[in-house]
Write a protein that holds these residues in place. Structure first.
Motif, PDB file in Angstrom:
ATOM      1  N   LEU A  29       0.845  -1.190   0.156  1.00 25.67           N
ATOM      2  CA  LEU A  29       0.052  -0.141  -0.016  1.00 25.67           C
ATOM      3  C   LEU A  29       0.797   1.191   0.081  1.00 25.67           C
ATOM      4  CD1 LEU A  29      -2.919  -0.819   2.434  1.00 25.67           C
ATOM      5  CD2 LEU A  29      -2.982  -0.944  -0.052  1.00 25.67           C
ATOM      6  N   ALA A  30       2.298   1.175   0.846  1.00 23.64           N
ATOM      7  CA  ALA A  30       2.761   2.547   0.667  1.00 23.64           C
ATOM      8  C   ALA A  30       3.391   2.835  -0.723  1.00 23.64           C
ATOM      9  CB  ALA A  30       4.189   2.209   1.427  1.00 23.64           C
ATOM     10  N   GLU A  31       3.834   1.650  -1.366  1.00 24.10           N
ATOM     11  CA  GLU A  31       4.075   1.645  -2.931  1.00 24.10           C
ATOM     12  C   GLU A  31       2.978   2.310  -3.782  1.00 24.10           C
ATOM     13  OE1 GLU A  31       6.056  -0.914  -6.466  1.00 24.10           O
ATOM     14  OE2 GLU A  31       5.852  -1.721  -4.632  1.00 24.10           O
ATOM     15  N   ALA A  32       1.919   1.681  -3.543  1.00 22.46           N
ATOM     16  CA  ALA A  32       0.739   2.235  -4.364  1.00 22.46           C
ATOM     17  C   ALA A  32       0.198   3.684  -4.112  1.00 22.46           C
ATOM     18  CB  ALA A  32      -0.412   1.191  -4.024  1.00 22.46           C
ATOM     19  N   ALA A  33       0.433   4.130  -2.929  1.00 19.72           N
ATOM     20  CA  ALA A  33       0.114   5.635  -2.545  1.00 19.72           C
ATOM     21  C   ALA A  33       1.032   6.634  -3.069  1.00 19.72           C
ATOM     22  CB  ALA A  33       0.015   5.591  -1.101  1.00 19.72           C
ATOM     23  N   GLU A  34       2.144   6.083  -3.504  1.00 20.70           N
ATOM     24  CA  GLU A  34       3.145   6.951  -4.141  1.00 20.70           C
ATOM     25  C   GLU A  34       3.076   7.007  -5.714  1.00 20.70           C
ATOM     26  OE1 GLU A  34       4.462   9.280  -2.467  1.00 20.70           O
ATOM     27  OE2 GLU A  34       4.206   8.634  -0.458  1.00 20.70           O
ATOM     28  N   PRO A  46      -2.551   8.441   2.712  1.00 17.78           N
ATOM     29  CA  PRO A  46      -1.251   8.712   3.444  1.00 17.78           C
ATOM     30  C   PRO A  46      -0.073   8.519   2.456  1.00 17.78           C
ATOM     31  CG  PRO A  46      -1.863   6.453   4.092  1.00 17.78           C
ATOM     32  CD  PRO A  46      -3.125   6.978   3.253  1.00 17.78           C
ATOM     33  N   SER A  47       0.644   9.310   3.002  1.00 15.75           N
ATOM     34  CA  SER A  47       2.002   8.894   2.059  1.00 15.75           C
ATOM     35  C   SER A  47       2.914   7.570   2.598  1.00 15.75           C
ATOM     36  CB  SER A  47       3.313  10.075   2.613  1.00 15.75           C
ATOM     37  OG  SER A  47       3.528  10.076   3.895  1.00 15.75           O
ATOM     38  N   ALA A  48       3.802   7.069   1.854  1.00 13.82           N
ATOM     39  CA  ALA A  48       4.414   6.055   2.242  1.00 13.82           C
ATOM     40  C   ALA A  48       5.099   5.809   3.710  1.00 13.82           C
ATOM     41  CB  ALA A  48       5.514   5.592   1.443  1.00 13.82           C
ATOM     42  N   ALA A  49       5.342   7.047   4.033  1.00 12.34           N
ATOM     43  CA  ALA A  49       6.014   7.105   5.602  1.00 12.34           C
ATOM     44  C   ALA A  49       4.889   7.001   6.527  1.00 12.34           C
ATOM     45  CB  ALA A  49       6.486   8.343   5.756  1.00 12.34           C
ATOM     46  N   GLY A  50       3.717   7.343   6.195  1.00  8.52           N
ATOM     47  CA  GLY A  50       2.396   7.527   7.192  1.00  8.52           C
ATOM     48  C   GLY A  50       1.627   6.106   7.028  1.00  8.52           C
ATOM     49  N   MET A  51       1.997   5.159   6.091  1.00  4.02           N
ATOM     50  CA  MET A  51       1.320   4.014   5.832  1.00  4.02           C
ATOM     51  C   MET A  51       1.003   3.013   7.025  1.00  4.02           C
ATOM     52  SD  MET A  51      -1.161   2.916   3.823  1.00  4.02           S
ATOM     53  CE  MET A  51      -0.684   3.723   2.259  1.00  4.02           C
ATOM     54  N   GLU A  52       2.051   2.734   7.778  1.00  6.29           N
ATOM     55  CA  GLU A  52       1.973   1.751   8.826  1.00  6.29           C
ATOM     56  C   GLU A  52       0.967   2.371  10.004  1.00  6.29           C
ATOM     57  OE1 GLU A  52       4.920  -0.498  12.194  1.00  6.29           O
ATOM     58  OE2 GLU A  52       5.669   0.817  10.570  1.00  6.29           O
ATOM     59  N   ALA A  53       1.050   3.427  10.140  1.00  4.44           N
ATOM     60  CA  ALA A  53       0.177   4.239  11.184  1.00  4.44           C
ATOM     61  C   ALA A  53      -1.420   4.346  10.677  1.00  4.44           C
ATOM     62  CB  ALA A  53       0.667   5.603  11.635  1.00  4.44           C
ATOM     63  N   TYR A  54      -1.571   4.381   9.315  1.00  6.67           N
ATOM     64  CA  TYR A  54      -2.842   4.502   8.533  1.00  6.67           C
ATOM     65  C   TYR A  54      -3.595   3.090   9.051  1.00  6.67           C
ATOM     66  CZ  TYR A  54      -6.096   4.667   4.822  1.00  6.67           C
ATOM     67  OH  TYR A  54      -7.228   4.448   4.032  1.00  6.67           O
TER      68      TYR A  54
END
Length: 206
Positions: A29-34, A46-54
């Motif tokens: 999902l982090a890759e997809a979001a960017e 969210p950005s890749a950096a924020g995906m875990e918290a999301y």
């Protein structure tokens, strides 16, 4: 009834497989979001950096049944969607209505039929398994692209609720937005099922 009956199922289709969201989906999902964020002006992605918290935040909400949207052709997680806001019948421990929301897709998955099939899978689960009377969808009233997409599913436009919910537009933090409301009721599901099947067939042929 504070939440949706679980556990969440895997909902499989031709183009997309909806998998119960897990922390294992974070890298994809982090890759997809960017890929290309230009279409997310009204959508909280969210950005890749924020995906875990999301993802962690979605898993911590008992009223939410979150899914990763996994593209069948390559097995990549390309977005998120959820069932939320379960509402019981008055005085009964039985589900009356649910909402589809928190939906986003990677740029490469947009316009491919994945969104149509994901909605069809969620409608089918809501009406045929959960037995709801109503499924709701809503979007920022200014989001013409989202409104057109919802209307093309066969959902009924119910109007705009002014200053109804939180705005996700950058620079409008803490402000309220006008919200366009849509729904499909159980009696309409057979027609919507046909509409989405036809649209999905067109997408597969492309």
């Amino acid at each position: 009834m504070n939440g949706l009956p679980g556990p969440a199922p895997v909902l499989g289709g031709t183009l997309v497989r909806l998998e119960p969201l897990s922390m294992g989906h974070v890298p994809g999902l982090a890759e997809a979001a960017e890929e290309d964020r230009s279409s997310y002006g009204f959508t909280p992605v969210p950005s890749a950096a924020g995906m875990e918290a999301y993802v962690s935040g979605k898993l911590d909400r008992p009223e939410l049944m979150p899914f990763a949207q996994v593209r069948v052709v390559d097995g990549k997680a390309v977005g998120h969607t959820a069932l939320l806001h379960p509402r019981p019948w008055p005085g009964r421990d039985r589900l009356c209505a649910v909402e589809i929301g928190w939906t986003w897709l990677a740029a490469s998955a947009q316009g491919t039929g994945i969104n149509v099939e994901a909605k069809r899978l969620l409608f089918g689960y809501a009406f045929e398994t959960l037995g709801v009377a109503r499924v709701e969808l809503k979007t920022d009233a200014r989001n013409e692209r989202s409104r057109r997409a919802i209307e093309r599913l066969g959902a009924h436009f119910e109007g705009v609720l002014r200053s109804y919910s939180e705005s996700w537009v950058p620079g409008e933090e803490g402000d309220l937005r006008d919200t366009a409301m849509f729904s499909v009721i159980a009696a309409e599901w057979p027609a919507v099922k046909t509409v989405t099947a036809n649209r999905l067939a067109e997408a597969v042929r492309r």
